[in-house]
Design a protein around this motif. Structure first.
Motif, PDB file in Angstrom:
ATOM      1  N   ILE A  68      27.460  30.650  38.561  1.00  0.00           N
ATOM      2  CA  ILE A  68      26.325  31.507  39.536  1.00  0.00           C
ATOM      3  C   ILE A  68      25.380  30.906  40.113  1.00  0.00           C
ATOM      4  O   ILE A  68      24.383  30.365  39.015  1.00  0.00           O
ATOM      5  N   ASN A 116      22.925  35.950  43.368  1.00  0.00           N
ATOM      6  CA  ASN A 116      23.620  36.665  42.403  1.00  0.00           C
ATOM      7  C   ASN A 116      22.676  36.169  40.913  1.00  0.00           C
ATOM      8  O   ASN A 116      23.764  37.263  40.025  1.00  0.00           O
ATOM      9  N   LEU A 140      29.727  44.735  38.490  1.00  0.00           N
ATOM     10  CA  LEU A 140      29.563  42.852  38.755  1.00  0.00           C
ATOM     11  C   LEU A 140      30.799  41.881  38.293  1.00  0.00           C
ATOM     12  O   LEU A 140      30.697  41.260  38.788  1.00  0.00           O
ATOM     13  N   HIS A 189      32.752  39.762  40.855  1.00  0.00           N
ATOM     14  CA  HIS A 189      32.527  38.394  40.813  1.00  0.00           C
ATOM     15  C   HIS A 189      33.539  36.802  40.657  1.00  0.00           C
ATOM     16  O   HIS A 189      34.058  36.312  41.488  1.00  0.00           O
TER      17      HIS A 189
END
Length: 273
Positions: free
Chosen positions: A108, A112, A149, A153
């Motif tokens: 990531i 983000n 989250l 993702h």
């Protein structure tokens, strides 16, 4: 962390130039809570469910309850970690996490990464405010936002649901059922009935997606749990056989040997050396 979990949630920032891998970390172990990690920098080399995991760049990682894991090497680490039990998780998120029971670390960066850092920092700060009147509900809601989250993702990294083939839709539903019922349901017909489809069609879907039969997938899930118990516990092979729904230990032993390429005791001894 497990010793500090308190109300069923703990969030911490960990920063160290070198971490001594003590016996508690290096020996295989498992927990009954969910673990969410943001590794910002550093090097971590771990083993989870007998597969090695190496992280050398900013990444998120989810570890489901009962996965057997151990640390092998950790250097120059900067990370956030949150542990949370089932009672504090949203019911919808808990169901979605079943689809993420064996995921890999996910790299990531950019916006983000910043969003995860900010959310983790908020949760860690809230975790330090136990005297506030609405401490627990605020902490729980904030941590569930962080879980959301993670789920978002991970799901973005896979094929969008609307692009799933009919085979993949069935295979995903089967995988969710298998995770819940592998101890009690051993026949393909049991899963086909719950999905309201025929056994041949279920087999067709699973073979198309995985390359293996339904029976093979059921057996592999059982064997994974057997390996976890052999690795982590001192329960006898007979006890593990009963735990996993096999009344005939001899049959279970043959099944394990065929799948693992060694007997259950050989597997235990090999991994305890």
């Amino acid at each position: 962390m497990p010793k500090e979990i308190g109300h069923g949630i703990a969030v911490r920032k960990i920063s160290t130039s070198s971490m001594v891998i003590d016996e508690e970390l290096s020996d295989s172990h498992r927990h009954d809570h969910h673990t969410f990690v943001l590794q910002e920098s550093g090097y971590s080399f771990t083993e989870i469910d007998f597969e090695e995991q190496l992280i050398t760049e900013p990444s998120i990682f989810y570890q489901s309850p009962n996965q057997v894991h151990r640390a092998i090497k950790i250097e120059d680490i900067e990370l956030y970690v949150m542990v949370i039990d089932n009672e504090n998780l949203s019911a919808d998120y808990l169901q979605l996490l079943q689809q993420l029971s064996s995921v890999k670390p996910l790299a990531i960066k950019g916006k983000n990464l910043a969003l995860f850092q900010q959310t983790f920092a908020l949760c860690a700060k809230l975790c330090e405010q136990p005297t506030d009147q609405y401490y627990l509900p605020i902490l729980r809601d904030s941590c569930n936002a962080l879980v959301g989250l993670f789920i978002s993702h991970y799901l973005k990294a896979t094929k969008p649901i609307e692009k799933y083939s009919r085979f993949e839709v069935v295979a995903n539903a089967f995988t969710g059922l298998l995770e819940q019922h592998f101890v009690s349901l051993k026949r393909p017909a049991d899963y086909a009935a719950r999905l309201n489809i025929s056994v041949p069609y279920l087999n067709e879907c699973i073979r198309e997606v995985t390359g293996f039969s339904v029976s093979h997938q059921i057996q592999q899930r059982v064997i994974l749990e057997a390996k976890r118990l052999l690795y982590h516990s001192n329960r006898s092979v007979k006890e593990i056989s009963n735990d996993l729904g096999y009344g005939d230990p001899a049959y279970f032993s043959r099944l394990f040997t065929k799948s693992a390429g060694m007997t259950a005791l050989q597997f235990r001894n090999k991994n305890h050396d």
